[in-house]
Each structure stands twice: as C-alpha cells, then as structure tokens.
Motif scaffolding. Structure first.
Motif, mmCIF file in Angstrom:
data_model
loop_
_atom_site.group_PDB
_atom_site.id
_atom_site.type_symbol
_atom_site.label_atom_id
_atom_site.label_comp_id
_atom_site.label_asym_id
_atom_site.label_seq_id
_atom_site.Cartn_x
_atom_site.Cartn_y
_atom_site.Cartn_z
ATOM 1 N N LYS A 94 50.805 42.884 42.003
ATOM 2 C CA LYS A 94 51.356 43.866 42.162
ATOM 3 C C LYS A 94 49.689 43.771 43.889
ATOM 4 C CE LYS A 94 52.636 47.683 39.509
ATOM 5 N NZ LYS A 94 52.692 48.639 38.601
ATOM 6 N N SER A 95 48.974 43.083 43.035
ATOM 7 C CA SER A 95 47.665 42.390 44.042
ATOM 8 C C SER A 95 47.288 41.027 43.769
ATOM 9 C CB SER A 95 46.463 43.901 43.579
ATOM 10 O OG SER A 95 45.560 43.752 42.282
ATOM 11 N N TYR A 96 46.282 40.732 44.932
ATOM 12 C CA TYR A 96 45.549 39.436 44.572
ATOM 13 C C TYR A 96 44.973 39.424 43.284
ATOM 14 C CZ TYR A 96 42.693 35.970 46.546
ATOM 15 O OH TYR A 96 42.123 33.962 46.351
ATOM 16 N N GLU A 97 43.922 40.226 43.538
ATOM 17 C CA GLU A 97 43.004 40.443 42.443
ATOM 18 C C GLU A 97 43.406 40.428 41.076
ATOM 19 O OE1 GLU A 97 41.475 42.424 46.171
ATOM 20 O OE2 GLU A 97 42.700 42.396 44.975
ATOM 21 N N GLU A 98 45.183 41.414 40.955
ATOM 22 C CA GLU A 98 45.478 41.035 39.580
ATOM 23 C C GLU A 98 46.269 39.916 39.548
ATOM 24 O OE1 GLU A 98 49.600 43.081 37.656
ATOM 25 O OE2 GLU A 98 48.057 43.840 39.189
ATOM 26 N N ALA A 99 46.089 38.626 40.455
ATOM 27 C CA ALA A 99 46.410 37.947 39.811
ATOM 28 C C ALA A 99 45.489 36.935 39.645
ATOM 29 C CB ALA A 99 47.268 37.271 41.316
ATOM 30 N N LEU A 100 44.745 36.911 40.314
ATOM 31 C CA LEU A 100 43.519 36.090 39.984
ATOM 32 C C LEU A 100 42.791 36.065 38.776
ATOM 33 C CD1 LEU A 100 41.257 33.876 41.237
ATOM 34 C CD2 LEU A 100 39.966 35.916 42.414
ATOM 35 N N SER A 101 42.854 37.479 38.054
ATOM 36 C CA SER A 101 42.137 38.054 37.238
ATOM 37 C C SER A 101 42.792 37.455 36.283
ATOM 38 C CB SER A 101 41.634 39.494 36.996
ATOM 39 O OG SER A 101 41.571 39.633 35.512
ATOM 40 N N ASP A 102 43.977 37.133 36.021
ATOM 41 C CA ASP A 102 44.894 37.294 34.914
ATOM 42 C C ASP A 102 44.832 35.739 34.781
ATOM 43 O OD1 ASP A 102 47.083 38.493 33.639
ATOM 44 O OD2 ASP A 102 47.874 37.050 33.984
ATOM 45 N N GLY A 103 45.277 34.925 36.204
ATOM 46 C CA GLY A 103 44.656 33.368 36.428
ATOM 47 C C GLY A 103 44.156 32.711 35.818
ATOM 48 N N ILE A 104 42.411 33.683 35.409
ATOM 49 C CA ILE A 104 41.111 32.939 34.971
ATOM 50 C C ILE A 104 41.277 33.341 33.454
ATOM 51 C CG2 ILE A 104 39.006 33.674 34.658
ATOM 52 C CD1 ILE A 104 38.663 34.355 38.169
ATOM 53 N N LYS A 105 41.733 34.547 33.028
ATOM 54 C CA LYS A 105 41.377 34.851 32.196
ATOM 55 C C LYS A 105 42.729 33.823 30.909
ATOM 56 C CE LYS A 105 41.564 39.762 31.895
ATOM 57 N NZ LYS A 105 42.417 41.297 32.513
ATOM 58 N N LYS A 106 44.160 33.431 32.012
ATOM 59 C CA LYS A 106 44.599 32.376 31.287
ATOM 60 C C LYS A 106 44.571 30.916 31.503
ATOM 61 C CE LYS A 106 48.460 30.875 29.385
ATOM 62 N NZ LYS A 106 49.397 30.713 28.461
ATOM 63 N N ALA A 107 43.126 30.958 32.262
ATOM 64 C CA ALA A 107 42.527 29.273 32.228
ATOM 65 C C ALA A 107 41.876 29.242 31.139
ATOM 66 C CB ALA A 107 41.814 29.173 34.141
ATOM 67 N N ILE A 108 40.889 30.023 31.037
ATOM 68 C CA ILE A 108 39.587 29.949 30.175
ATOM 69 C C ILE A 108 40.244 30.140 28.783
ATOM 70 C CG2 ILE A 108 38.124 31.800 29.340
ATOM 71 C CD1 ILE A 108 37.766 33.149 31.288
ATOM 72 N N LYS A 109 41.875 31.215 28.500
ATOM 73 C CA LYS A 109 42.273 30.126 27.209
ATOM 74 C C LYS A 109 43.054 29.150 26.467
ATOM 75 C CE LYS A 109 45.929 32.230 25.062
ATOM 76 N NZ LYS A 109 47.390 32.896 24.376
ATOM 77 N N ILE A 110 43.084 28.662 27.919
ATOM 78 C CA ILE A 110 43.341 26.916 27.369
ATOM 79 C C ILE A 110 42.350 26.290 27.670
ATOM 80 C CG2 ILE A 110 44.626 25.042 29.333
ATOM 81 C CD1 ILE A 110 46.510 27.303 30.276
ATOM 82 N N LEU A 111 41.279 26.495 28.383
ATOM 83 C CA LEU A 111 40.541 26.118 28.002
ATOM 84 C C LEU A 111 39.845 25.982 26.316
ATOM 85 C CD1 LEU A 111 38.060 26.343 31.281
ATOM 86 C CD2 LEU A 111 38.767 23.944 30.400
ATOM 87 N N LYS A 112 39.407 26.939 26.201
ATOM 88 C CA LYS A 112 39.109 27.188 24.485
ATOM 89 C C LYS A 112 40.114 26.325 23.559
ATOM 90 C CE LYS A 112 37.410 31.295 23.734
ATOM 91 N NZ LYS A 112 36.899 32.368 22.528
ATOM 92 N N GLU A 113 41.851 26.357 23.742
ATOM 93 C CA GLU A 113 42.504 26.058 22.787
ATOM 94 C C GLU A 113 42.517 24.308 22.859
ATOM 95 O OE1 GLU A 113 46.092 27.340 24.435
ATOM 96 O OE2 GLU A 113 45.856 28.750 23.617
ATOM 97 N N LYS A 114 41.495 23.868 24.286
ATOM 98 C CA LYS A 114 41.318 22.218 24.984
ATOM 99 C C LYS A 114 40.576 21.476 23.847
ATOM 100 C CE LYS A 114 44.448 21.555 28.664
ATOM 101 N NZ LYS A 114 44.236 21.237 29.386
#
Length: 114
Positions: A94-114
């Motif tokens: 619904k907002s730019y900030e919501e998309a960015l926040s979720d993208g950061i969380k997903k990127a962190i999750k992927i980094l921790k899995e690697k």
C-alpha cells in the motif's frame, strides 16, 4: 518530519546489527528505578537500504506496480537483487515504506540463510 513508518522495527534493526550494521546506542533512563541502560536507536529504512547496497551488494528496488485511477491509489512492488542476480519480487504494497520495509526484511532473511 520522520514518522514510525520511516524506521525499521526493533527486530530488523537488531538483526542488521548482527550482520555488521553500525547501530547507534544511547543511554535511556528507566522510569521505574531511575537507572540508565543502553538502548539501540532503530535504523531508518533509507540507512538500511543504503548499507545493504554498499556493504552487502544487495539492491532493493521499490517502484509503483499498479495505479487505480478511480480511487487514485498506487500499489507498490519490491525487487531484491544480490549483485547481478535477481532473487525475489514482492507485489501489492500500500505504500513505498511498506514495500521497502518488507524488502529489507526479506533481504536480511536471505543473507542469514546464505
């Protein structure tokens, strides 16, 4: 003026710290016993996005996805790139900030899995 939606949540901020992000700390007075303790200052979404790009080579791109002309509403999408490799795409925020926040969380999750 910054609002709560411009910051990462506490869990995201502490996880960024675990990955090497230089967290800022401040002394906070406990109102119950009057003692001071260290507390981290949550991280701005912009700071997290910039750090992930410059230090971890993770690019998070947020852009409009659809536009509802009747209600004058954008929905947003978020793409996550690790170097030259496309990793993940998320739609319908619904907002730019919501998309960015979720993208950061997903990127962190992927980094921790690697």
């Amino acid at each position: 003026m910054l609002t709560n939606k411009d910051y990462c949540d506490y869990d995201t901020s502490t996880t960024l710290g675990e990955l090497g992000f230089p967290l800022k700390r401040m002394k906070v007075k406990n109102f119950i016993d009057g003692q001071f303790s260290d507390s981290i200052v949550t991280v701005l979404l912009y700071e997290a996005q910039k750090w992930l790009r410059e230090v971890k080579d993770v690019l998070i791109i947020v852009c409009p996805y659809t536009y509802d002309t009747i209600n004058n509403i954008h929905t947003w999408t978020c793409e996550i790139w690790f170097g030259d490799n496309f990793e993940y795409e998320i739609h319908n925020f619904k907002s730019y900030e919501e998309a960015l926040s979720d993208g950061i969380k997903k990127a962190i999750k992927i980094l921790k899995e690697k």
